[in-house]
Design a protein around this motif. Sequence first.
Motif, short mmCIF file in Angstrom:
data_model
loop_
_atom_site.label_atom_id
_atom_site.label_comp_id
_atom_site.label_asym_id
_atom_site.label_seq_id
_atom_site.Cartn_x
_atom_site.Cartn_y
_atom_site.Cartn_z
N LEU A 1 -2.18 20.12 26.91
CA LEU A 1 -1.28 20.53 25.84
C LEU A 1 -1.97 21.54 24.94
O LEU A 1 -3.18 21.45 24.70
CB LEU A 1 -0.85 19.32 25.01
CG LEU A 1 -0.08 18.24 25.76
CD1 LEU A 1 0.13 17.04 24.87
CD2 LEU A 1 1.25 18.77 26.23
N PRO A 2 -1.22 22.49 24.39
CA PRO A 2 -1.83 23.42 23.43
C PRO A 2 -2.22 22.69 22.14
O PRO A 2 -1.63 21.68 21.78
CB PRO A 2 -0.76 24.47 23.18
CG PRO A 2 0.50 23.93 23.74
CD PRO A 2 0.16 22.82 24.67
N ILE A 3 -3.20 23.23 21.45
CA ILE A 3 -3.73 22.58 20.26
C ILE A 3 -2.69 22.51 19.15
O ILE A 3 -2.68 21.56 18.37
CB ILE A 3 -5.02 23.29 19.79
CG1 ILE A 3 -6.11 23.02 20.81
CG2 ILE A 3 -5.45 22.84 18.43
CD1 ILE A 3 -7.42 23.70 20.50
N TRP A 4 -1.78 23.46 19.06
CA TRP A 4 -0.79 23.44 18.00
C TRP A 4 0.10 22.21 18.08
O TRP A 4 0.60 21.73 17.06
CB TRP A 4 0.05 24.72 17.97
CG TRP A 4 0.88 24.98 19.18
CD1 TRP A 4 0.53 25.73 20.26
CD2 TRP A 4 2.20 24.50 19.44
NE1 TRP A 4 1.54 25.74 21.18
CE2 TRP A 4 2.59 24.99 20.69
CE3 TRP A 4 3.09 23.71 18.74
CZ2 TRP A 4 3.82 24.70 21.26
CZ3 TRP A 4 4.32 23.43 19.30
CH2 TRP A 4 4.68 23.93 20.54
N VAL A 5 0.28 21.66 19.27
CA VAL A 5 1.08 20.43 19.42
C VAL A 5 0.39 19.28 18.68
O VAL A 5 1.03 18.50 17.98
CB VAL A 5 1.27 20.08 20.92
CG1 VAL A 5 1.89 18.71 21.09
CG2 VAL A 5 2.11 21.14 21.59
N PHE A 6 -0.93 19.20 18.80
CA PHE A 6 -1.67 18.14 18.13
C PHE A 6 -1.64 18.31 16.61
O PHE A 6 -1.57 17.32 15.87
CB PHE A 6 -3.12 18.10 18.64
CG PHE A 6 -3.21 17.79 20.09
CD1 PHE A 6 -2.91 16.53 20.57
CD2 PHE A 6 -3.58 18.77 20.98
CE1 PHE A 6 -2.98 16.25 21.92
CE2 PHE A 6 -3.67 18.50 22.33
CZ PHE A 6 -3.36 17.24 22.81
N PHE A 7 -1.69 19.54 16.15
CA PHE A 7 -1.64 19.77 14.71
C PHE A 7 -0.27 19.37 14.16
O PHE A 7 -0.17 18.76 13.09
CB PHE A 7 -1.95 21.22 14.38
CG PHE A 7 -3.38 21.60 14.63
CD1 PHE A 7 -4.39 20.65 14.69
CD2 PHE A 7 -3.74 22.92 14.79
CE1 PHE A 7 -5.71 20.99 14.90
CE2 PHE A 7 -5.05 23.28 15.00
CZ PHE A 7 -6.04 22.32 15.06
N ILE A 8 0.78 19.69 14.89
CA ILE A 8 2.12 19.31 14.45
C ILE A 8 2.27 17.79 14.48
O ILE A 8 2.83 17.19 13.56
CB ILE A 8 3.20 20.00 15.30
CG1 ILE A 8 3.24 21.48 14.96
CG2 ILE A 8 4.57 19.37 15.09
CD1 ILE A 8 4.17 22.30 15.80
N LEU A 9 1.74 17.15 15.53
CA LEU A 9 1.79 15.69 15.60
C LEU A 9 1.01 15.04 14.46
O LEU A 9 1.42 14.01 13.92
CB LEU A 9 1.25 15.20 16.95
CG LEU A 9 2.19 15.33 18.13
CD1 LEU A 9 1.48 14.95 19.42
CD2 LEU A 9 3.41 14.46 17.93
N VAL B 1 -17.29 14.28 10.74
CA VAL B 1 -17.42 14.28 12.20
C VAL B 1 -17.44 15.73 12.66
O VAL B 1 -16.51 16.48 12.38
CB VAL B 1 -16.26 13.51 12.86
CG1 VAL B 1 -16.40 13.51 14.37
CG2 VAL B 1 -16.19 12.10 12.33
N SER B 2 -18.49 16.12 13.38
CA SER B 2 -18.64 17.53 13.74
C SER B 2 -17.55 18.03 14.69
O SER B 2 -17.07 19.14 14.57
CB SER B 2 -20.02 17.78 14.34
OG SER B 2 -20.18 17.01 15.51
N SER B 3 -17.17 17.22 15.66
CA SER B 3 -16.09 17.63 16.57
C SER B 3 -15.18 16.43 16.84
O SER B 3 -15.33 15.73 17.83
CB SER B 3 -16.67 18.18 17.88
OG SER B 3 -17.47 17.20 18.48
N PRO B 4 -14.22 16.18 15.93
CA PRO B 4 -13.33 15.03 16.11
C PRO B 4 -12.38 15.25 17.28
O PRO B 4 -11.96 16.37 17.54
CB PRO B 4 -12.58 14.94 14.79
CG PRO B 4 -12.62 16.31 14.24
CD PRO B 4 -13.91 16.92 14.72
N THR B 5 -12.07 14.18 17.97
CA THR B 5 -11.08 14.27 19.05
C THR B 5 -9.70 14.40 18.45
O THR B 5 -9.48 14.10 17.27
CB THR B 5 -11.16 13.03 19.95
OG1 THR B 5 -10.81 11.88 19.16
CG2 THR B 5 -12.55 12.85 20.53
N MET B 6 -8.76 14.83 19.26
CA MET B 6 -7.40 14.99 18.77
C MET B 6 -6.77 13.65 18.44
O MET B 6 -6.01 13.53 17.48
CB MET B 6 -6.55 15.73 19.82
CG MET B 6 -6.94 17.16 19.99
SD MET B 6 -6.80 18.06 18.45
CE MET B 6 -7.78 19.48 18.82
N ALA B 7 -7.10 12.60 19.20
CA ALA B 7 -6.57 11.27 18.90
C ALA B 7 -7.09 10.79 17.55
O ALA B 7 -6.35 10.19 16.76
CB ALA B 7 -6.96 10.29 20.00
#
Length: 178
Positions: free
Chosen positions: A47-55, A106-112
């Motif tokens: 999935l594109p990253i913008w989907v995670f930001f919107i979620l 957190v330096s690189s947080p996961t999308m979840a």
Amino acid sequence: MSHKVATAKIALANIVGNGANVAAVGAGGEVFARELGQTHLFLYLNLPIWVFFILTVVLAAIGSVASLYVDVMKEARLSYTQKFMNLVMGFLAGLIGAFIILPTFVSSPTMAMLMFTGLCSGFAGTLLIFNLGEAIRSTELWDGLRKIFTTFTLNGIKTMAMSRLRLLAAWILKEDDK
């Protein structure tokens, strides 16, 4: 006549300057779109990253609304304006928690983790704003909190000072024995 020439030169300079600004904004927008178009693997989906930001934004709003169904908020006699302000402030707390506070720690947080932080921060932010408002409005609670804070602070300082004095005395007496 010379003032018309000067005006024309200024207008031409503004047009050229604005053209450069438009080109810079267009290039920045293209880079921004490319960044948001990158895909990320989540639940076996690319999935594109913008989907995670919107979620994350939606989950922050859901957390803020879900906090209204907690017993503390159900029993509170708040006007619609106060409820709306608590919801908005909780939503903003969710966004700040997900997009500012989490990446700080957190330096690189996961999308979840980003989405979960948005949900929990939205939920907790609404309750925190409500409780802070109640503490500020209630003089009895405010006086109690002030008394607890001063008691614990004074007792803590007294205990720490006494323990440091005991350590100093033990160190001095130990030096004399040698």
